[in-house]
Enzyme design. Structure first.
Site, mmCIF file in Angstrom:
data_model
loop_
_atom_site.group_PDB
_atom_site.id
_atom_site.type_symbol
_atom_site.label_atom_id
_atom_site.label_comp_id
_atom_site.label_asym_id
_atom_site.label_seq_id
_atom_site.Cartn_x
_atom_site.Cartn_y
_atom_site.Cartn_z
ATOM 1 C CG ASP A 75 -1.852 1.124 1.323
ATOM 2 O OD1 ASP A 75 -1.468 2.222 0.878
ATOM 3 O OD2 ASP A 75 -2.974 0.950 1.808
ATOM 4 C CB THR A 125 0.997 3.378 -5.778
ATOM 5 O OG1 THR A 125 0.842 2.702 -4.540
ATOM 6 C CG2 THR A 125 2.355 3.063 -6.343
#
Length: 555
Positions: free
Chosen positions: A60, A94
């Site tokens: 994550d 991301t």
């Protein structure tokens, strides 16, 4: 006479600014490179050592960047981006970093060519405007009530996560929970507060498949008097308090002067009567369960036991709010203000169960709960923590779709479409801004390129094929399948992205890139400590203005 000197000073300043911008771009690229490998379903995991010495294994983006301790201010501001994205839409952490890093990377060539940062930023702002317009064009509306579609959506958004190997489990939990806590605000608006009203309770042991969404609330608490109070009540009447059921202590130092021996007895009797009175006011409403956020004395416990009432004390404020939402009770501040309407009658079952070594209280089977608990079971704490992180993302995705039911293709198809459209439009952009605008268009290709890198296919071939398919605008839904690396139609593979996540990622990334490009100097406000072994510094004579800044000597 002074003109050449001024020109020299100006060019020196610009040179200085260019150096700072290059340093900022390098720092931003370094942050992007750290988490570039965690994008997509075939992404790598990172193992982090957190501040407390524990280990976190995750892919994550936000969780990784949270643990990083970077000195460079530009790198710190990049980390802030993923936090913003996480708080705003809960997914795409991301992507936003990779995109911002790429936007800065393509700007470096223009800084070297002595382009002014304002020109680059203007071109980027124009590119962002056009990119959002393209998103609106290719977005497709979805029916929120159709569970199959919702399941496919949430699955495709968390397909990049660790828990994707457990199939529909996490997506099911997320959809059930967000559906439960959704509140209609009227005028077609819905409020889904997943932070306040969905609690994730992690209990090691059992299998991940045993995880459930409870139609109600669960707390890590036991009744006050385990032997005497009932641990299972069907259709309980619940009273929630946020006042103590014990005699009042003085707010500050209290002195009581007692002259006779009997006065002490009178004082104790008054305290007892006070508690008896409070309990009588509560028992008037025939509750089965009394829950308070504060303390509950032995005497109050005795009166409640006598009346066959189960009691729980010292509950967290947040848990109390959730119980109120689940069973329809109202949290009361003073027992003498209790009314029949404050009693919660919406719960179907009150039960205290032992899981492992600890007791947990369940208030479940509620009629119309607007709060719920997700009980996660699993082999280890590390696994549960990662499942929880993925679940939070899944719930955010479900919430975004409920709030804004629009979808765009995943697998880099959106970015490729945006890139192709911007390249076409760049020919109509006039003046010097044309080149940075075109560079921004190329920067969007960073996402599909990174996806291709992470699933181990030939990047140049794949990207060339994708660009060819998008250049003539034949199909906006052609992208890359992150599992196999094939070039396919995202509609067929059911690989989607939420419109809200994509739009937010584009806005955050480009605005952050513009912000970092416009920095032309970094000035430290931290005083340097004197190096050990250095000679005594010159005595400083205080000026009148320094008196305000003096540190007070601690006593």
């Amino acid at each position: 006479m002074h003109a050449p000197v001024l020109v020299m000073q100006d060019s020196m300043k610009r040179e200085q600014g260019g150096k700072v911008q290059r340093a900022n771009i390098q720092a931003a690229k370094a942050v992007a490179d750290i988490i570039r490998t965690t994008l997509g379903p075939r992404s790598m995991l990172k193992m982090l050592l957190d501040a407390a010495g524990g280990i976190v294994v995750t892919n994550d983006g936000n969780a990784i960047l949270r643990e990083l301790d970077l000195a460079h201010p530009a790198a710190k501001s990049m980390i802030e981006l993923s936090r913003t994205q996480d708080e705003e839409v809960g997914d795409g952490t991301t992507s936003v970093i990779v995109l911002a890093g790429e936007m800065l990377h393509v700007a470096e060539a223009f800084i070297d060519k002595k382009y002014h940062p304002t020109v680059i930023c203007r071109a980027y702002a124009k590119a962002l405007e056009d990119a959002v317009a393209v998103l609106d064009k290719i977005a497709m509306t979805v029916d929120v009530e159709d569970r199959e579609t919702m399941l496919g959506l949430v699955k495709s958004c968390i397909g990049t996560k660790f828990t994707s190997q457990f199939g529909d489990l996490i997506a099911d939990l997320a959809i059930d929970a967000t559906r439960m806590v959704g509140v209609e605000l009227g005028q077609g608006l819905r409020e889904v507060d997943i932070k306040k009203y969905i609690k994730v309770e992690k209990v090691p042991g059992g299998q991940l498949e045993d995880s459930v969404v409870l139609k109600g609330v669960m707390m890590n608490k036991d009744v006050v008097a385990p032997g005497k109070m009932k641990r299972k009540i069907v259709n309980p009447r619940i009273i929630l308090l946020d006042c103590p059921l014990e005699y009042k202590k003085g707010e500050n130092q209290t002195n009581a002067e007692i002259l006779r021996e009997e006065d002490w007895t009178v004082l104790l009797k008054m305290e007892e009567e006070y508690i008896e009175n409070i309990c009588a006011q509560i028992l008037k409403f025939k509750p089965d369960v009394v829950i308070t956020e504060k303390g509950l004395s032995d005497l109050a416990c005795h009166y409640l036991c006598k009346a066959g009432v189960s009691a729980i004390r010292r509950l967290r404020k947040t848990d109390n709010n959730r119980i109120a939402k689940a069973c329809g009770a109202v949290i009361v501040n003073r027992p003498d203000e209790l009314q029949e309407s404050d009693v919660g009658t919406g719960a179907g079952l009150f039960e205290v169960k032992k899981i492992g070594d600890e007791f947990f209280t369940f208030i479940v089977d509620c009629k119309d709960p607007k709060a719920c608990t997700i009980l996660l079971r699993g082999a280890s704490k590390d696994l549960l923590n990662e499942v929880e992180r993925n679940l939070q993302d899944a719930m955010s995705v479900a919430r975004n779709i409920i709030k804004c039911p629009k979808l765009v293709p995943g697998g880099g198809a959106t970015e490729l479409t945006v890139s192709a459209m911007l390249k076409q439009k760049s020919s109509s952009v006039e003046g010097i801004e044309k080149w940075p605008y075109e560079a921004a268009a190329i920067a969007f290709e960073a996402i599909p390129r990174t996806l291709a890198q992470n699933c181990g296919v030939n990047v140049i071939r794949t990207m060339t094929a994708l660009q060819g398919k998008h250049a003539n605008g034949e199909n906006a839904w052609i992208g890359i399948d992150g599992n196999t690396g094939e070039i396919t139609d995202m509609k067929e593979r059911k690989i989607w992205d939420s419109y809200a996540v994509k739009a937010q990622a584009f806005k955050t990334a480009i605005e952050a890139a513009c912000l970092l490009l416009r920095i032309d100097d970094i000035v430290s406000g931290i005083k340097k400590k004197q190096a050990p072994g250095a000679g005594p510094s010159k005595p400083k004579i205080d000026e009148e203005g320094d008196a305000d800044n003096d540190q007070l000597i601690p006593e």
